[in-house]
Design a protein around this motif. Structure first.
Motif, PDB file in Angstrom:
ATOM      1  N   GLY A  37       0.797  -1.226   0.000  1.00  0.00           N
ATOM      2  CA  GLY A  37       0.000   0.000   0.000  1.00  0.00           C
ATOM      3  C   GLY A  37       0.826   1.270   0.000  1.00  0.00           C
ATOM      4  O   GLY A  37       0.293   2.362   0.242  1.00  0.00           O
ATOM      5  N   LEU A  38       2.130   1.132  -0.282  1.00  0.00           N
ATOM      6  CA  LEU A  38       2.997   2.315  -0.346  1.00  0.00           C
ATOM      7  C   LEU A  38       2.439   3.290  -1.382  1.00  0.00           C
ATOM      8  O   LEU A  38       1.973   2.880  -2.452  1.00  0.00           O
ATOM      9  N   LYS A 104      10.650   7.046   4.609  1.00  0.00           N
ATOM     10  CA  LYS A 104      10.561   6.758   6.047  1.00  0.00           C
ATOM     11  C   LYS A 104       9.848   7.874   6.810  1.00  0.00           C
ATOM     12  O   LYS A 104       9.021   7.613   7.688  1.00  0.00           O
ATOM     13  N   ASN A 105      10.145   9.111   6.470  1.00  0.00           N
ATOM     14  CA  ASN A 105       9.636  10.247   7.241  1.00  0.00           C
ATOM     15  C   ASN A 105       8.297  10.796   6.761  1.00  0.00           C
ATOM     16  O   ASN A 105       7.621  11.495   7.518  1.00  0.00           O
ATOM     17  N   VAL A 109       1.896   5.175   5.220  1.00  0.00           N
ATOM     18  CA  VAL A 109       1.900   3.719   5.383  1.00  0.00           C
ATOM     19  C   VAL A 109       3.112   3.287   6.215  1.00  0.00           C
ATOM     20  O   VAL A 109       2.986   2.465   7.121  1.00  0.00           O
ATOM     21  N   VAL A 110       4.269   3.850   5.934  1.00  0.00           N
ATOM     22  CA  VAL A 110       5.486   3.501   6.671  1.00  0.00           C
ATOM     23  C   VAL A 110       5.389   3.967   8.119  1.00  0.00           C
ATOM     24  O   VAL A 110       5.878   3.285   9.022  1.00  0.00           O
ATOM     25  N   SER A 111       4.713   5.084   8.351  1.00  0.00           N
ATOM     26  CA  SER A 111       4.612   5.598   9.725  1.00  0.00           C
ATOM     27  C   SER A 111       3.924   4.609  10.657  1.00  0.00           C
ATOM     28  O   SER A 111       4.129   4.641  11.865  1.00  0.00           O
ATOM     29  N   LYS A 112       3.153   3.686  10.094  1.00  0.00           N
ATOM     30  CA  LYS A 112       2.433   2.685  10.882  1.00  0.00           C
ATOM     31  C   LYS A 112       3.112   1.310  10.845  1.00  0.00           C
ATOM     32  O   LYS A 112       2.544   0.338  11.336  1.00  0.00           O
ATOM     33  N   ALA A 116       9.133  -1.702   8.595  1.00  0.00           N
ATOM     34  CA  ALA A 116       9.560  -0.932   7.420  1.00  0.00           C
ATOM     35  C   ALA A 116      10.554   0.153   7.818  1.00  0.00           C
ATOM     36  O   ALA A 116      11.546   0.380   7.120  1.00  0.00           O
ATOM     37  N   LYS A 117      10.309   0.806   8.953  1.00  0.00           N
ATOM     38  CA  LYS A 117      11.245   1.842   9.413  1.00  0.00           C
ATOM     39  C   LYS A 117      12.615   1.250   9.698  1.00  0.00           C
ATOM     40  O   LYS A 117      13.643   1.817   9.332  1.00  0.00           O
TER      41      LYS A 117
END
Length: 142
Positions: A37-38, A104-105, A109-112, A116-117
């Motif tokens: 879902g990126l 990343k920032n 989607v990555v924040s959750k 991934a981080k």
């Protein structure tokens, strides 16, 4: 990378660049596959980066083949081209790191996604490792 290669150092950096450009190319796939879902803009950017990194990887392989076929002799002009390619590879890695940091920032989607981080941080560190090697070679020639 060990720095006792002396005159063979330009050949060693080609080996490193070949390995790390291939790694970065694969990392574009890892990010796309890991982060379901990126956002489309990041997926598109990663697709473009995959292509660009593949092209650079092939350029490096071509230089390795040239040096190998010349019995590992590096005339001044070829040495200069290897240094220019090394500089290009380093700059490309810096730009790739910037994309990874943006994802990343700024990706919702990555924040959750803590995994991934962590993976993005790992990818950044690996590219930074190559940059350190490239800088050491480029700055040692002066």
């Amino acid at each position: 990378m060990q720095f006792y290669y002396g005159q063979q150092m330009p050949l060693r950096i080609l080996d490193e660049a070949e390995f790390w450009k291939h790694q970065e190319e694969e990392h574009t796939v890892v990010i796309r596959e890991l982060v379901k879902g990126l956002e489309k803009k990041y997926v598109d950017a990663l697709n473009e980066w995959e292509k660009a990194l593949s092209e650079t990887h092939q350029r490096v392989v071509s230089f390795i083949e040239t040096v190998t076929r010349s019995n590992y002799y590096l005339p001044a002009k070829l040495y200069q081209q290897v240094m220019q390619l090394t500089s290009f590879c380093m700059d490309q890695s810096l730009q790739f790191i910037e994309l990874c940091r943006q994802i990343k920032n700024h990706s919702a989607v990555v924040s959750k996604n803590q995994t991934a981080k962590v993976v993005l941080d790992h990818i950044i560190r690996e590219s930074e490792y190559f940059i350190g090697i490239a800088r050491a070679l480029l700055y040692s020639r002066n």
